[in-house]
Design a protein around this motif. Structure first.
Motif, short mmCIF file in Angstrom:
data_model
loop_
_atom_site.label_atom_id
_atom_site.label_comp_id
_atom_site.label_asym_id
_atom_site.label_seq_id
_atom_site.Cartn_x
_atom_site.Cartn_y
_atom_site.Cartn_z
N SER A 230 48.44 44.93 43.91
CA SER A 230 47.98 46.12 44.53
C SER A 230 48.43 47.33 44.41
O SER A 230 48.27 48.33 44.21
CB SER A 230 47.11 45.88 45.76
OG SER A 230 46.04 44.99 45.78
N GLN B 116 39.97 46.21 45.54
CA GLN B 116 39.71 44.88 46.18
C GLN B 116 38.96 44.65 47.26
O GLN B 116 37.98 43.92 47.04
CB GLN B 116 41.40 44.39 46.66
CG GLN B 116 41.44 42.92 47.23
CD GLN B 116 43.07 42.93 47.37
OE1 GLN B 116 43.73 43.66 47.50
NE2 GLN B 116 43.29 41.45 47.73
N ASP C 277 40.99 44.82 40.89
CA ASP C 277 41.66 44.00 41.71
C ASP C 277 40.71 43.11 42.43
O ASP C 277 39.88 43.59 43.28
CB ASP C 277 42.10 45.23 42.77
CG ASP C 277 43.36 44.46 43.79
OD1 ASP C 277 43.47 43.43 43.45
OD2 ASP C 277 44.19 45.32 44.48
N GLY D 6 45.88 42.06 50.94
CA GLY D 6 44.51 41.26 51.22
C GLY D 6 44.59 39.83 51.67
O GLY D 6 44.13 39.60 52.67
MG LIG Z 1 46.13 42.88 46.77
#
Ligand SMILES: [Mg+2]
Ligand SMILES: Nc1ncnc2c1ncn2[C@@H]1O[C@H](COP(=O)(O)OP(=O)(O)OP(=O)(O)O)[C@@H](O)[C@H]1O
Length: 500
Positions: free
Chosen positions: A46, A88, A168, A402
């Motif tokens: 990311s 994401q 993402d 995440g």
């Molecule tokens: Mg990520």
């Protein structure tokens, strides 16, 4: 796909709190290809895309877009250059309408800068028809499914004529049908010459979709593979730096007496006549397709939502009404499916987030919180779950990757040593290695006498971890299958309402 390079990264590096999270990344992207980007939680995927999308500046290195130097100063700059980023965690405003969201970045204004709502509604309606989005311009985003929300994000990118679209982890909250639709849209975009960068932990999807697969490990680009030249295990090995032979840990444990009972619970049409029991040391799976009522059921079980009928029994008491406080006091823990909304205090530090659920235990006799103890507790958990954090005191939860956010949500509850642990999709967005760590923790908890209700959309995972699997369909539990009776066909046939 052509041989034309659309994007070229040269020596891109980035550090946070003095720790390098991207090291000298050299990567080129071909026009019209679908490039997969994989790596463990915290590998830097990311962050790299945030640099491309103008959200973060690189510390060093350069980028070229279509042969020209490219250094976006902010996301709008990236937009203008034709790079769109589907995040994401989706970034729509849930209290605004579809039309407002579609044009939020550049609202057309009329006399005295008043927003021309008539115009955005009409234009939104056009796009909705053109891209076949199943909604209306006036619908509030909060009322829409994740799949539709995502299609709106994609539509936003297309309105801006994006030439490169970054996804993402786009499928984490999608149903199978929504996922199929998304893959169709992506294939269609590719045909039109749009370049796609696709990040996911679901390697099957990456292999299915992508032309090439780039692997990041600990901030290093360890390789870019042509899809046909590698197999899944090789990619996993590149990601984690070792072979992973065992996907599910095995453990010897005993199952004891009943500790939790749900009796004939009903909630509207979502949960209907549900009854079951949990025993000491038992790991029970709950499977169902999207909309089967799993999340609604467990929200009733934790007192987040009321139920209309029935009762829940634990520690010798029956409850017709529950609230989360009663549950927590009685050793019941709940990991929600939506970690961003409910699981974490995003602006607070990682340490605060870990110790918050456990403040009572940390209090000393004067009612003060011992900061040394807090530190120790947080460190233990960070080590046990292998949470990748640069600085636990200063780094906000929102700045964790995440998958690491998800680990902190689990850590938070683990410290309370719950006797009943309800987990709604605990491994969503978590990499292969960390999944194994989470399964091991669940197993150890069960061995030590906790009962676990494990909800997942991944049937294989449930079959690997659970002692039995209950299947829901249209609000009812339609099957309760013991481990020695597992088969994918059987579980799915109950889930789609066919029975066996
Ligand atoms: Mg990520
Ligand atoms: N704004 C920030 N401040 C401090 N550290 C950050 C920030 N953003 C990312 N990091 C750190 O950089 C590292 C890489 O994070 P990144 O989000 O890029 O990982 P990822 O590969 O996307 O992981 P995941 O699969 O879990 O989403 C992590 O260790 C993370 O803690």
């Amino acid at each position: 796909m052509t041989d034309e390079k659309i994007l070229n990264l040269i020596g891109v590096s980035k550090s946070f709190f003095g720790a390098e999270v991207l090291h000298q990344i050299n990567l080129d992207v071909q026009k019209g290809e679908i490039l997969g980007l994989v790596g463990e939680n915290g590998a830097g995927k990311s962050t790299l895309m945030n640099i491309l999308g103008g959200i973060l500046p690189p510390d060093s290195g350069t980028m070229e877009l279509k042969g020209l130097p490219y250094l976006p100063s902010d996301p709008k700059d990236a937009d203008r250059a034709g790079i769109a980023f589907i995040h994401q965690e989706l970034s729509l405003f849930s209290n605004l309408t579809v039309a407002e969201n579609m044009f939020i970045d550049e609202l057309p204004t009329g006399v005295l800068w008043s927003v021309r709502f008539d115009r955005i509604r009409a234009e939104a309606a056009e796009y909705i028809t053109k891209f076949g989005v199943n909604t209306s311009p006036d619908a509030k985003v909060e009322t829409l499914s994740m799949g539709i929300r995502q299609t709106i994000e994609i539509t936003k990118a297309l309105i801006k004529n994006a030439e490169i679209i970054i996804f993402d982890e786009p499928t984490t909250s999608l149903s199978q049908t929504e996922k199929d639709n998304l893959f169709e849209i992506i294939a269609h975009l590719k045909k039109q010459g749009v370049t796609i960068i696709y990040i996911s932990h679901i390697l099957e999807d990456v292999f299915f979709l992508c032309d090439r697969i780039a692997v990041l490990r600990d901030g290093n680009l360890v390789g870019v593979n042509q899809k046909n030249s590698v197999i899944k295990n090789q990619v996993i090995k590149m990601m984690v730096g070792r072979d992973i032979n065992q996907v599910y840990p095995t453990i010897q444990k005993n199952i004891g007496e009943i500790v939790y009972r749900v009796c004939d619970i009903q909630q509207g049409r979502s949960v209907r006549n549900v009854s079951f029991e949990l025993r000491v040391g038992e790991i029970v799976g709950l499977f169902g397709l999207m909309g089967a009522g799993r999340t609604e059921l467990v929200r009733c079980m934790f007192g987040v939502d009321p139920f209309d009928k029935g009762e829940i029994e634990f520690k010798g008491k029956q409850y017709r009404k529950l609230n989360p406080e009663i549950c927590i006091e009685n050793g019941i823990a709940f990991i929600t499916e939506d970690r961003r909304q409910e699981g974490l205090l995003m602006p607070k530090s990682v340490k605060d987030n870990i110790v918050l659920a456990n403040l009572n235990n940390l209090c000393q006799s004067f009612g003060m919180v011992s900061s040394q103890k807090e530190d120790q507790e947080a460190d233990t958990v960070i080590k046990e779950l292998n949470v990748k954090v640069q600085n636990k005191n200063r780094q906000a939860a929102k700045n964790l990757s995440g998958g690491n956010q998800q680990k902190v949500v689990i850590a938070k509850w683990l410290l309370k040593n719950p006797s009943i642990f309800i987990m709604d999709e605990p491994t969503r967005g978590v990499d292969v290695g960390a999944k194994y760590e989470i399964y091991t923790i669940i197993n150890n908890m069960a061995k030590n006498g906790s009962s676990i209700l494990f909800i997942s959309s991944e049937m294989e995972e449930l079959m690997g971890v659970c002692d039995r699997i209950m299947v829901m369909n249209k609000g009812r539990i339609v099957a309760d299958i013991p481990k020695n009776d597992y088969s994918q066909e059987k579980i799915i046939s109950y889930a789609i309402g066919g029975g066996n």
